[in-house]
Design a protein around this motif. Sequence first.
Motif, PDB file in Angstrom:
ATOM      1  N   CYS A 224      -4.850  23.611   1.078  1.00 48.81           N
ATOM      2  CA  CYS A 224      -5.017  23.167  -0.301  1.00 48.81           C
ATOM      3  C   CYS A 224      -6.425  22.629  -0.523  1.00 48.81           C
ATOM      4  O   CYS A 224      -7.098  23.002  -1.495  1.00 48.81           O
TER       5      CYS A 224
ATOM      6  N   ALA B 115      -8.906  25.439  -0.551  1.00 50.34           N
ATOM      7  CA  ALA B 115      -8.782  26.251  -1.767  1.00 50.34           C
ATOM      8  C   ALA B 115      -9.367  25.531  -2.975  1.00 50.34           C
ATOM      9  O   ALA B 115     -10.057  26.136  -3.805  1.00 50.34           O
ATOM     10  N   VAL B 116      -9.114  24.242  -3.070  1.00 48.35           N
ATOM     11  CA  VAL B 116      -9.643  23.475  -4.195  1.00 48.35           C
ATOM     12  C   VAL B 116     -11.166  23.414  -4.123  1.00 48.35           C
ATOM     13  O   VAL B 116     -11.851  23.585  -5.134  1.00 48.35           O
ATOM     14  N   LYS B 117     -11.710  23.188  -2.930  1.00 48.01           N
ATOM     15  CA  LYS B 117     -13.165  23.123  -2.772  1.00 48.01           C
ATOM     16  C   LYS B 117     -13.841  24.448  -3.117  1.00 48.01           C
ATOM     17  O   LYS B 117     -14.990  24.462  -3.545  1.00 48.01           O
TER      18      LYS B 117
ATOM     19  N   ASN C  90     -13.030  26.382  -5.505  1.00 43.38           N
ATOM     20  CA  ASN C  90     -12.969  26.606  -6.944  1.00 43.38           C
ATOM     21  C   ASN C  90     -14.243  26.052  -7.586  1.00 43.38           C
ATOM     22  O   ASN C  90     -14.524  24.863  -7.488  1.00 43.38           O
TER      23      ASN C  90
ATOM     24  N   VAL D  36     -14.912  25.276 -10.510  1.00 45.83           N
ATOM     25  CA  VAL D  36     -14.654  24.302 -11.575  1.00 45.83           C
ATOM     26  C   VAL D  36     -14.774  22.867 -11.069  1.00 45.83           C
ATOM     27  O   VAL D  36     -15.089  21.958 -11.840  1.00 45.83           O
TER      28      VAL D  36
END
Length: 87
Positions: free
Chosen positions: A37, A40-42, A44, A46
């Motif tokens: 997680c 994956a967030v890093k 992005n 955005v």
Amino acid sequence: MKKLLFNLSIAFATFLIVVFSLAIRVDAYSQDQYQECVLAVKANPVVVGIPEVALESFCDCALSAIIDEGNNDENSAKQCAKETLNN
């Protein structure tokens, strides 16, 4: 004899209270899921500029809601983003 049983009951109840109060929290999601997680967030674009601790808080919040509590994926992610990333 009754006093001895009463004292043993009090001692046992105290023991149980201490044991349960010292028990550590266990999350149902695995560390692998957490690491995936965060990665994956890093990835992005955005979230560029958002502190890493906020991204980690988001993953903890989302995984807890989705896996531990069985909530809806999309709604949980949106709610956690509002709580952890919009500060």
